[in-house]
Design a protein around this motif. Structure first.
Motif, PDB file in Angstrom:
ATOM      1  N   ILE A 128     -20.922  18.273 -51.495  1.00  0.00           N
ATOM      2  CA  ILE A 128     -22.309  17.930 -51.830  1.00  0.00           C
ATOM      3  C   ILE A 128     -22.733  16.618 -51.171  1.00  0.00           C
ATOM      4  O   ILE A 128     -23.871  16.473 -50.736  1.00  0.00           O
ATOM      5  N   THR A 129     -21.806  15.665 -51.076  1.00  0.00           N
ATOM      6  CA  THR A 129     -22.155  14.347 -50.535  1.00  0.00           C
ATOM      7  C   THR A 129     -21.982  14.259 -49.016  1.00  0.00           C
ATOM      8  O   THR A 129     -22.363  13.264 -48.406  1.00  0.00           O
ATOM      9  N   ALA A 130     -21.424  15.302 -48.392  1.00  0.00           N
ATOM     10  CA  ALA A 130     -21.136  15.265 -46.948  1.00  0.00           C
ATOM     11  C   ALA A 130     -22.406  15.221 -46.114  1.00  0.00           C
ATOM     12  O   ALA A 130     -23.446  15.767 -46.489  1.00  0.00           O
ATOM     13  N   GLY A 131     -22.298  14.582 -44.950  1.00  0.00           N
ATOM     14  CA  GLY A 131     -23.406  14.532 -44.006  1.00  0.00           C
ATOM     15  C   GLY A 131     -23.158  15.448 -42.835  1.00  0.00           C
ATOM     16  O   GLY A 131     -22.068  16.019 -42.688  1.00  0.00           O
ATOM     17  N   PRO A 132     -24.159  15.609 -41.958  1.00  0.00           N
ATOM     18  CA  PRO A 132     -23.997  16.485 -40.794  1.00  0.00           C
ATOM     19  C   PRO A 132     -22.834  16.039 -39.911  1.00  0.00           C
ATOM     20  O   PRO A 132     -22.531  14.849 -39.826  1.00  0.00           O
ATOM     21  N   GLY A 133     -22.177  17.029 -39.303  1.00  0.00           N
ATOM     22  CA  GLY A 133     -21.026  16.737 -38.454  1.00  0.00           C
ATOM     23  C   GLY A 133     -19.709  16.845 -39.204  1.00  0.00           C
ATOM     24  O   GLY A 133     -18.648  16.913 -38.605  1.00  0.00           O
ATOM     25  N   SER A 134     -19.779  16.891 -40.535  1.00  0.00           N
ATOM     26  CA  SER A 134     -18.562  16.984 -41.349  1.00  0.00           C
ATOM     27  C   SER A 134     -18.187  18.449 -41.570  1.00  0.00           C
ATOM     28  O   SER A 134     -19.050  19.313 -41.674  1.00  0.00           O
ATOM     29  N   LYS A 135     -16.888  18.706 -41.678  1.00  0.00           N
ATOM     30  CA  LYS A 135     -16.419  20.078 -41.932  1.00  0.00           C
ATOM     31  C   LYS A 135     -16.812  20.555 -43.325  1.00  0.00           C
ATOM     32  O   LYS A 135     -16.848  21.759 -43.594  1.00  0.00           O
ATOM     33  N   THR A 136     -17.068  19.614 -44.232  1.00  0.00           N
ATOM     34  CA  THR A 136     -17.409  19.996 -45.608  1.00  0.00           C
ATOM     35  C   THR A 136     -18.920  20.114 -45.835  1.00  0.00           C
ATOM     36  O   THR A 136     -19.366  20.561 -46.878  1.00  0.00           O
ATOM     37  N   SER A 178     -24.969  20.794 -49.608  1.00  0.00           N
ATOM     38  CA  SER A 178     -25.252  19.476 -49.011  1.00  0.00           C
ATOM     39  C   SER A 178     -26.702  19.422 -48.556  1.00  0.00           C
ATOM     40  O   SER A 178     -27.447  18.492 -48.886  1.00  0.00           O
ATOM     41  N   VAL A 179     -27.116  20.419 -47.784  1.00  0.00           N
ATOM     42  CA  VAL A 179     -28.460  20.427 -47.199  1.00  0.00           C
ATOM     43  C   VAL A 179     -29.529  20.551 -48.282  1.00  0.00           C
ATOM     44  O   VAL A 179     -30.483  19.758 -48.334  1.00  0.00           O
ATOM     45  N   PRO A 220     -34.946  13.922 -62.837  1.00  0.00           N
ATOM     46  CA  PRO A 220     -34.914  12.819 -61.883  1.00  0.00           C
ATOM     47  C   PRO A 220     -33.509  12.288 -61.611  1.00  0.00           C
ATOM     48  O   PRO A 220     -33.297  11.599 -60.617  1.00  0.00           O
ATOM     49  N   GLU A 221     -32.564  12.619 -62.492  1.00  0.00           N
ATOM     50  CA  GLU A 221     -31.209  12.077 -62.318  1.00  0.00           C
ATOM     51  C   GLU A 221     -30.164  13.040 -62.867  1.00  0.00           C
ATOM     52  O   GLU A 221     -30.362  13.657 -63.914  1.00  0.00           O
ATOM     53  N   VAL A 222     -29.058  13.148 -62.141  1.00  0.00           N
ATOM     54  CA  VAL A 222     -27.921  13.971 -62.573  1.00  0.00           C
ATOM     55  C   VAL A 222     -26.655  13.139 -62.390  1.00  0.00           C
ATOM     56  O   VAL A 222     -26.448  12.529 -61.336  1.00  0.00           O
ATOM     57  N   VAL A 223     -25.812  13.112 -63.417  1.00  0.00           N
ATOM     58  CA  VAL A 223     -24.470  12.541 -63.284  1.00  0.00           C
ATOM     59  C   VAL A 223     -23.502  13.631 -63.699  1.00  0.00           C
ATOM     60  O   VAL A 223     -23.559  14.131 -64.832  1.00  0.00           O
ATOM     61  N   GLY A 224     -22.651  14.042 -62.778  1.00  0.00           N
ATOM     62  CA  GLY A 224     -21.756  15.152 -63.076  1.00  0.00           C
ATOM     63  C   GLY A 224     -20.345  14.906 -62.590  1.00  0.00           C
ATOM     64  O   GLY A 224     -20.134  14.313 -61.533  1.00  0.00           O
ATOM     65  N   MET A 225     -19.385  15.374 -63.399  1.00  0.00           N
ATOM     66  CA  MET A 225     -17.990  15.388 -62.955  1.00  0.00           C
ATOM     67  C   MET A 225     -17.647  16.817 -62.580  1.00  0.00           C
ATOM     68  O   MET A 225     -17.920  17.755 -63.331  1.00  0.00           O
ATOM     69  N   LEU A 226     -17.055  16.966 -61.408  1.00  0.00           N
ATOM     70  CA  LEU A 226     -16.743  18.301 -60.903  1.00  0.00           C
ATOM     71  C   LEU A 226     -15.519  18.200 -59.994  1.00  0.00           C
ATOM     72  O   LEU A 226     -14.985  17.108 -59.762  1.00  0.00           O
ATOM     73  N   GLN A 227     -15.091  19.331 -59.512  1.00  0.00           N
ATOM     74  CA  GLN A 227     -13.943  19.368 -58.607  1.00  0.00           C
ATOM     75  C   GLN A 227     -14.207  18.462 -57.402  1.00  0.00           C
ATOM     76  O   GLN A 227     -15.288  18.492 -56.815  1.00  0.00           O
ATOM     77  N   LYS A 228     -13.227  17.644 -57.051  1.00  0.00           N
ATOM     78  CA  LYS A 228     -13.392  16.657 -55.979  1.00  0.00           C
ATOM     79  C   LYS A 228     -13.854  17.309 -54.680  1.00  0.00           C
ATOM     80  O   LYS A 228     -14.718  16.776 -53.971  1.00  0.00           O
ATOM     81  N   GLU A 229     -13.305  18.460 -54.393  1.00  0.00           N
ATOM     82  CA  GLU A 229     -13.645  19.179 -53.158  1.00  0.00           C
ATOM     83  C   GLU A 229     -15.141  19.531 -53.107  1.00  0.00           C
ATOM     84  O   GLU A 229     -15.789  19.400 -52.077  1.00  0.00           O
ATOM     85  N   VAL A 230     -15.693  19.953 -54.253  1.00  0.00           N
ATOM     86  CA  VAL A 230     -17.110  20.305 -54.313  1.00  0.00           C
ATOM     87  C   VAL A 230     -17.963  19.042 -54.238  1.00  0.00           C
ATOM     88  O   VAL A 230     -19.006  19.020 -53.585  1.00  0.00           O
ATOM     89  N   ALA A 231     -17.502  17.976 -54.890  1.00  0.00           N
ATOM     90  CA  ALA A 231     -18.216  16.696 -54.834  1.00  0.00           C
ATOM     91  C   ALA A 231     -18.308  16.201 -53.395  1.00  0.00           C
ATOM     92  O   ALA A 231     -19.360  15.717 -52.951  1.00  0.00           O
ATOM     93  N   GLU A 232     -17.217  16.342 -52.650  1.00  0.00           N
ATOM     94  CA  GLU A 232     -17.207  15.911 -51.245  1.00  0.00           C
ATOM     95  C   GLU A 232     -18.142  16.778 -50.407  1.00  0.00           C
ATOM     96  O   GLU A 232     -18.786  16.295 -49.475  1.00  0.00           O
TER      97      GLU A 232
END
Length: 259
Positions: A139-147, A152-153, A125-137
């Motif tokens: 995963i959290t990106a929304g549609p329309g973003s280059k990342t 993400s989906v 039910p929950e994940v807290v993870g530290m990872l490379q900033k680029e990958v974090a961005e």
């Protein structure tokens, strides 16, 4: 005894205890009584997890030197130190019922860790993870973003995702060449997407592997009769579709394939 960081395992040991405490404190679901830490190394997060006596902490570590260190310094873990490869093991052999997942994830396998999270989404039910900033961005990106992309989906279909904070490279030994970030995934209320999930995965993967192409061109290998799909989808590129739109597209392609 200390553990030397091994480049082939992508090890960068966090040395700042304040940040370690902050990461562990980011676990919010107090109803979950089991937690699995991936890649504990020398236990900088583990020590804070063990402070919560109502929480049963398991750790999984592929590095034998780290396993020996954990047994020596955290004997209270006992047989809850799992020696092996998180990406290959059957977690249900060790954990029964729901569990949270936490870790300073090795950069070289962080994406694969999240694909495993998807496999176990009904137990995690929950994940807290530290990872490379680029990958974090990414995963959290929304549609329309280059990342915005595959992870993400697929993750956002099942989880609400928050970017919590950035971590500077100088708090690691050895310091990585990039910044890190901590994110939190909280399982949403979706029980079923109402589409063929394997097909959705294939569509998302194929679309983003050719992200500059319109869907008409990137998906024609998957759907020979692509022109039977509603034309309004076909002139779009993958980063223009929301999670819900990918699900709707998967339903439509499913109808075409089984017509």
């Amino acid at each position: 005894m200390t553990v030397r960081a091994k480049k082939n395992l992508g090890q960068h040991f966090l040395t700042d205890k304040n940040i370690a405490h902050k990461i562990v404190s980011s676990l919010q679901n107090k109803d979950i009584k089991q937690v699995l830490e991936v890649g504990p190394g020398m236990g900088v997060l583990t020590q804070f997890l063990l402070e919560d006596k109502g929480l049963q902490t398991f750790v999984v570590e592929i590095d034998r030197e780290s396993v020996a260190y954990l047994h020596e310094h955290y004997p209270e873990l006992g047989d809850r130190v799992i020696s092996g490869d998180f990406l290959k093991m059957n977690l249900m052999e060790y954990l029964h019922g729901p569990f949270s997942l936490i870790g300073n994830f090795p950069y070289n396998i962080s994406s694969q860790i999240f694909f495993r999270v998807l496999e176990y989404r009904n137990q995690v039910p929950e994940v807290v993870g530290m990872l490379q900033k680029e990958v974090a961005e990414r995963i959290t990106a929304g549609p329309g973003s280059k990342t915005y992309g595959i992870l993400s989906v697929l993750l956002q279909a099942w989880y609400d995702i928050e970017y919590l904070f950035t971590v500077h490279e100088n708090v690691f030994s050895p310091p990585p060449k990039v910044k890190s970030a901590v994110i939190r995934l909280t399982r949403n209320k979706v029980e079923s997407l109402g589409c063929d999930e394997k097909l959705l995965f294939t569509i998302v993967k194929q679309s983003f592997n050719q992200r500059r192409k319109m869907l008409r061109n990137s998906l024609k290998g998957l759907v020979p009769e692509i022109d039977k799909v509603d034309k309004s989808w076909l002139s779009r590129r993958p980063e223009q579709l929301s999670v819900q739109e990918f699900v709707a597209l998967a339903r439509e392609i499913e109808k075409v394939l089984h017509a």
